[in-house]
Write a protein that holds these residues in place. Structure first.
Motif, PDB file in Angstrom:
ATOM      1  N   LEU A 116      61.651  73.805   2.142  1.00 19.09           N
ATOM      2  CA  LEU A 116      62.890  73.996   1.999  1.00 19.09           C
ATOM      3  C   LEU A 116      63.823  75.230   3.260  1.00 19.09           C
ATOM      4  CD1 LEU A 116      61.828  75.252  -1.813  1.00 19.09           C
ATOM      5  CD2 LEU A 116      63.592  73.676  -0.730  1.00 19.09           C
ATOM      6  N   MET A 117      62.364  75.496   3.875  1.00 14.95           N
ATOM      7  CA  MET A 117      62.739  76.149   4.888  1.00 14.95           C
ATOM      8  C   MET A 117      64.029  75.226   6.370  1.00 14.95           C
ATOM      9  SD  MET A 117      60.240  78.697   5.375  1.00 14.95           S
ATOM     10  CE  MET A 117      60.627  79.085   7.253  1.00 14.95           C
ATOM     11  N   GLY A 118      63.829  74.047   5.885  1.00 11.03           N
ATOM     12  CA  GLY A 118      64.315  72.977   6.884  1.00 11.03           C
ATOM     13  C   GLY A 118      63.620  72.849   8.517  1.00 11.03           C
ATOM     14  N   THR A 119      62.699  73.029   7.683  1.00  8.93           N
ATOM     15  CA  THR A 119      61.135  72.914   8.959  1.00  8.93           C
ATOM     16  C   THR A 119      61.706  71.414   9.640  1.00  8.93           C
ATOM     17  OG1 THR A 119      59.816  74.509   8.258  1.00  8.93           O
ATOM     18  CG2 THR A 119      58.938  73.706   9.969  1.00  8.93           C
ATOM     19  N   PRO A 120      61.266  71.624  11.198  1.00 10.80           N
ATOM     20  CA  PRO A 120      61.615  70.253  11.850  1.00 10.80           C
ATOM     21  C   PRO A 120      60.893  69.240  11.635  1.00 10.80           C
ATOM     22  CG  PRO A 120      62.393  72.068  13.141  1.00 10.80           C
ATOM     23  CD  PRO A 120      62.149  72.624  12.407  1.00 10.80           C
ATOM     24  N   GLU A 121      61.168  68.179  11.831  1.00 12.34           N
ATOM     25  CA  GLU A 121      59.968  66.798  11.905  1.00 12.34           C
ATOM     26  C   GLU A 121      58.547  67.176  12.502  1.00 12.34           C
ATOM     27  OE1 GLU A 121      59.260  64.204   9.065  1.00 12.34           O
ATOM     28  OE2 GLU A 121      61.283  64.806   8.139  1.00 12.34           O
ATOM     29  N   ASP A 122      59.087  67.127  14.114  1.00 12.13           N
ATOM     30  CA  ASP A 122      58.563  67.758  14.811  1.00 12.13           C
ATOM     31  C   ASP A 122      57.500  68.582  14.649  1.00 12.13           C
ATOM     32  OD1 ASP A 122      60.049  69.204  15.384  1.00 12.13           O
ATOM     33  OD2 ASP A 122      60.401  68.807  17.447  1.00 12.13           O
ATOM     34  N   VAL A 123      57.506  69.571  13.963  1.00  9.07           N
ATOM     35  CA  VAL A 123      57.329  70.702  13.818  1.00  9.07           C
ATOM     36  C   VAL A 123      55.995  71.011  12.560  1.00  9.07           C
ATOM     37  CG1 VAL A 123      57.423  73.617  13.223  1.00  9.07           C
ATOM     38  CG2 VAL A 123      58.654  72.101  15.239  1.00  9.07           C
ATOM     39  N   LEU A 124      57.139  70.296  11.365  1.00  4.73           N
ATOM     40  CA  LEU A 124      56.371  70.163   9.912  1.00  4.73           C
ATOM     41  C   LEU A 124      54.801  70.188   9.803  1.00  4.73           C
ATOM     42  CD1 LEU A 124      56.762  70.646   7.326  1.00  4.73           C
ATOM     43  CD2 LEU A 124      57.404  68.296   7.024  1.00  4.73           C
ATOM     44  N   PRO A 125      54.139  69.120  10.550  1.00  9.69           N
ATOM     45  CA  PRO A 125      52.681  68.891   9.942  1.00  9.69           C
ATOM     46  C   PRO A 125      51.669  69.854  10.737  1.00  9.69           C
ATOM     47  CG  PRO A 125      53.485  67.049  11.290  1.00  9.69           C
ATOM     48  CD  PRO A 125      54.447  67.942  11.191  1.00  9.69           C
ATOM     49  N   ASN A 126      52.052  70.490  11.730  1.00  7.90           N
ATOM     50  CA  ASN A 126      51.587  71.690  12.525  1.00  7.90           C
ATOM     51  C   ASN A 126      51.278  73.185  11.707  1.00  7.90           C
ATOM     52  OD1 ASN A 126      49.566  71.005  14.567  1.00  7.90           O
ATOM     53  ND2 ASN A 126      51.525  70.835  15.955  1.00  7.90           N
ATOM     54  N   SER A 127      52.465  73.458  11.491  1.00  7.33           N
ATOM     55  CA  SER A 127      52.840  74.394  10.190  1.00  7.33           C
ATOM     56  C   SER A 127      52.356  74.269   9.593  1.00  7.33           C
ATOM     57  CB  SER A 127      54.574  74.868   9.993  1.00  7.33           C
ATOM     58  OG  SER A 127      54.856  74.929  11.280  1.00  7.33           O
ATOM     59  N   THR A 128      52.366  73.411   8.327  1.00  2.45           N
ATOM     60  CA  THR A 128      51.472  72.665   7.096  1.00  2.45           C
ATOM     61  C   THR A 128      50.546  73.351   7.469  1.00  2.45           C
ATOM     62  OG1 THR A 128      53.141  71.578   6.146  1.00  2.45           O
ATOM     63  CG2 THR A 128      51.638  71.422   5.379  1.00  2.45           C
ATOM     64  N   LEU A 129      49.579  72.408   8.555  1.00  6.26           N
ATOM     65  CA  LEU A 129      48.185  72.991   8.524  1.00  6.26           C
ATOM     66  C   LEU A 129      48.026  74.354   8.778  1.00  6.26           C
ATOM     67  CD1 LEU A 129      45.104  72.287   8.970  1.00  6.26           C
ATOM     68  CD2 LEU A 129      45.797  71.389  11.518  1.00  6.26           C
ATOM     69  N   TYR A 130      48.523  75.145   9.578  1.00  4.19           N
ATOM     70  CA  TYR A 130      48.828  76.467  10.102  1.00  4.19           C
ATOM     71  C   TYR A 130      48.329  77.405   8.618  1.00  4.19           C
ATOM     72  CZ  TYR A 130      48.763  80.883  12.302  1.00  4.19           C
ATOM     73  OH  TYR A 130      48.061  82.295  12.538  1.00  4.19           O
ATOM     74  N   PHE A 131      49.532  77.501   7.909  1.00  4.37           N
ATOM     75  CA  PHE A 131      49.623  77.769   6.670  1.00  4.37           C
ATOM     76  C   PHE A 131      48.525  77.368   5.557  1.00  4.37           C
ATOM     77  CE2 PHE A 131      54.071  78.377   7.580  1.00  4.37           C
ATOM     78  CZ  PHE A 131      53.992  79.414   7.598  1.00  4.37           C
ATOM     79  N   LYS A 132      48.439  76.539   5.618  1.00  3.34           N
ATOM     80  CA  LYS A 132      47.021  75.151   4.555  1.00  3.34           C
ATOM     81  C   LYS A 132      45.862  76.840   4.778  1.00  3.34           C
ATOM     82  CE  LYS A 132      48.433  72.018   1.913  1.00  3.34           C
ATOM     83  NZ  LYS A 132      48.051  70.746   2.128  1.00  3.34           N
ATOM     84  N   ILE A 133      45.381  77.189   6.071  1.00  2.00           N
ATOM     85  CA  ILE A 133      44.419  77.736   6.239  1.00  2.00           C
ATOM     86  C   ILE A 133      44.096  78.702   6.543  1.00  2.00           C
ATOM     87  CG2 ILE A 133      42.797  77.757   8.179  1.00  2.00           C
ATOM     88  CD1 ILE A 133      43.285  74.787   9.002  1.00  2.00           C
ATOM     89  N   PHE A 134      45.374  79.624   7.002  1.00  2.00           N
ATOM     90  CA  PHE A 134      45.463  81.294   6.778  1.00  2.00           C
ATOM     91  C   PHE A 134      45.693  81.460   5.568  1.00  2.00           C
ATOM     92  CE2 PHE A 134      48.418  84.701   5.898  1.00  2.00           C
ATOM     93  CZ  PHE A 134      48.027  85.540   7.072  1.00  2.00           C
TER      94      PHE A 134
END
Length: 442
Positions: A116-134
């Motif tokens: 929903l935040m419009g996170t770019p495709e090249d950033v989305l996988p790493n952002s998702t991983l960081y948040f889930k672990i956090f």
């Protein structure tokens, strides 16, 4: 806090908080520095999206515990030991269950919010991983903040500092070990933060089971007292809502930044790490003012509260402006710690030099909001900050960026909305009877 020099009380209480907040801010900075230098600007962009979303999830729950701190502080000032004991055990029990809820919601909602935040495709996988672990460390995060709130409500800001020093060392060592030497990537940076937060939570909780005084935790007596929880939520819920809605506004702002690409995300993310240090003295003086106000109102010292409000606001605004001037001059050097890409540095410097000379307005708003929260008037800062820092900010950015599609338009939203909130808070200070609590805190 109810006797002696007002300025010495406020500064003496705020200094340990300041040192602790510096260490806590190092959590995010270490993550960003290690990730940015080892994994590159795309990975830094992924970590840089974390601030708004983390505050959205964690800010609501931590805001709830403002009510617990206010009630504990007022009862402590009134020497109501049994009342303090009930409020402490209710707050800690509620914090545990709230931490579990944060873990579940944060883990499963992360991918959808990032999209929903419009996170770019090249950033989305790493952002998702960081948040889930956090968010797997949600219980540790919430419990630590709840325990710190108890210490601070009774005037003790030194013990949490010691535990935070230990956890910061743990975070730094694990960050470097996981990311640089073990090659665990962004997931390792998030895991290091989670482990460090858990360490600080366990140390703070353990100490509360050993202290002498009404704020001591007795595990067998941990339960929720309905009337006390109702009072805590009556005060804390507006702050929690305020934090979350402002965070939603920040998510919208982040979405607009994302539209300018990964370099803008990295540049703004790097600046926000620097700005995090600016918030530290502001936040610490705000907490000092809140505790000072609640304890002195509990003791019936109304003149002292009024003097403290003026002294605290002036100290906070002065410190913020000095830091703002330093940031304005040295922003390019500070930003080099995160990235040396010229475009990233240029965007971060532009944001720093647009906002930094207006930090005194940010400090004044926070100080006055802390004053009203300490008096139990938490609905007032909620409405003021929601209207100015959320609705006005989003409206301004959405409309202006549409017609003037340059990133500096986003940066000017902050000084504009800080000005509006400060003016409203000052008017309320002189026009309202804010020292009369909205609810019975006894």
């Amino acid at each position: 806090m109810t006797e002696g020099s007002i300025s010495k009380n406020l500064i003496g209480f705020a200094i340990p908080l300041f040192l602790g907040q510096v260490l806590q801010q190092l959590y995010n900075v270490v993550d960003s520095v290690v990730v940015g230098q080892v994994l590159g600007k795309e990975a830094l962009a992924a970590v840089s999206t974390t601030g708004s979303l983390i505050f959205l999830m964690v800010g609501f729950i931590n805001g709830l515990f403002m009510g617990s701190s206010v009630i504990i502080g007022k009862r402590f000032g009134a020497k109501d030991e049994n009342g303090v004991k009930i409020a402490v055990h209710t707050g800690i029990t509620f914090a545990f269950f709230a931490g579990i809820a944060l873990t579940v919601v944060g883990f499963f909602a992360t991918p959808y919010i990032l999209m929903l935040m419009g996170t770019p495709e090249d950033v989305l996988p790493n952002s998702t991983l960081y948040f889930k672990i956090f968010f797997l460390g949600g219980v540790g995060n919430v419990m630590y903040n709840a325990c710190c709130g108890i210490f601070q409500a009774v005037g003790d800001s030194k013990r949490p500092l010691f535990y935070l020093m230990i956890s910061t060392v743990v975070n730094t060592v694990l960050d470097i070990t996981f990311v640089k030497y073990l090659g665990t990537g962004i997931g390792g940076a998030a895991a290091a933060t989670v482990i460090a937060q858990l360490v600080s939570a366990l140390l703070a909780f353990y100490k509360l089971t050993k202290v002498d005084g009404p704020n001591r935790i007795i595990i067998s007596e941990l339960k929720i007292d309905g009337p006390t929880l109702s009072k805590e939520l009556s005060i804390g819920l507006p702050t929690g809502i305020q934090n979350s809605v402002i965070a939603i506004g920040n998510v919208v702002v982040q979405s607009n930044i994302n539209a300018f690409g990964s370099e803008a995300m990295a540049g703004c993310g790097s600046y926000f790490k620097i700005e995090g240090f600016v918030f530290i003295p502001i936040t610490c003086m705000t907490m000092a003012i809140t505790t000072f106000t609640s304890q002195n109102l509990g003791a019936g010292q109304y003149d002292r509260v009024k003097k403290g409000s003026i002294v605290g606001t002036l100290i906070s605004a002065s410190c913020a402006e000095i830091i703002g001037a330093i940031t304005f001059v040295f922003a390019p050097i500070f930003l080099l710690a995160f990235q040396n890409d010229p475009n990233v540095l240029a965007i971060g410097t532009l944001q720093a030099r647009t906002e930094s000379l207006f930090y005194f307005l940010l400090a004044s708003s926070h100080a006055l909001a802390g004053l009203y929260r300490g008096a139990g008037k938490t609905v007032v800062p909620m409405f003021v900050m929601l209207s100015s820092w959320c609705l006005l900010r989003i409206t301004y950015i959405t409309i202006t960026v549409h017609f003037i599609p340059v990133i500096n338009v986003i940066f000017w939203a902050y000084p504009l909305t800080w000005s509006v909130s400060t003016i409203i808070f000052i008017i309320y200070y002189f026009k309202a009877n804010w020292m009369r609590p909205s609810i019975n805190l006894e």
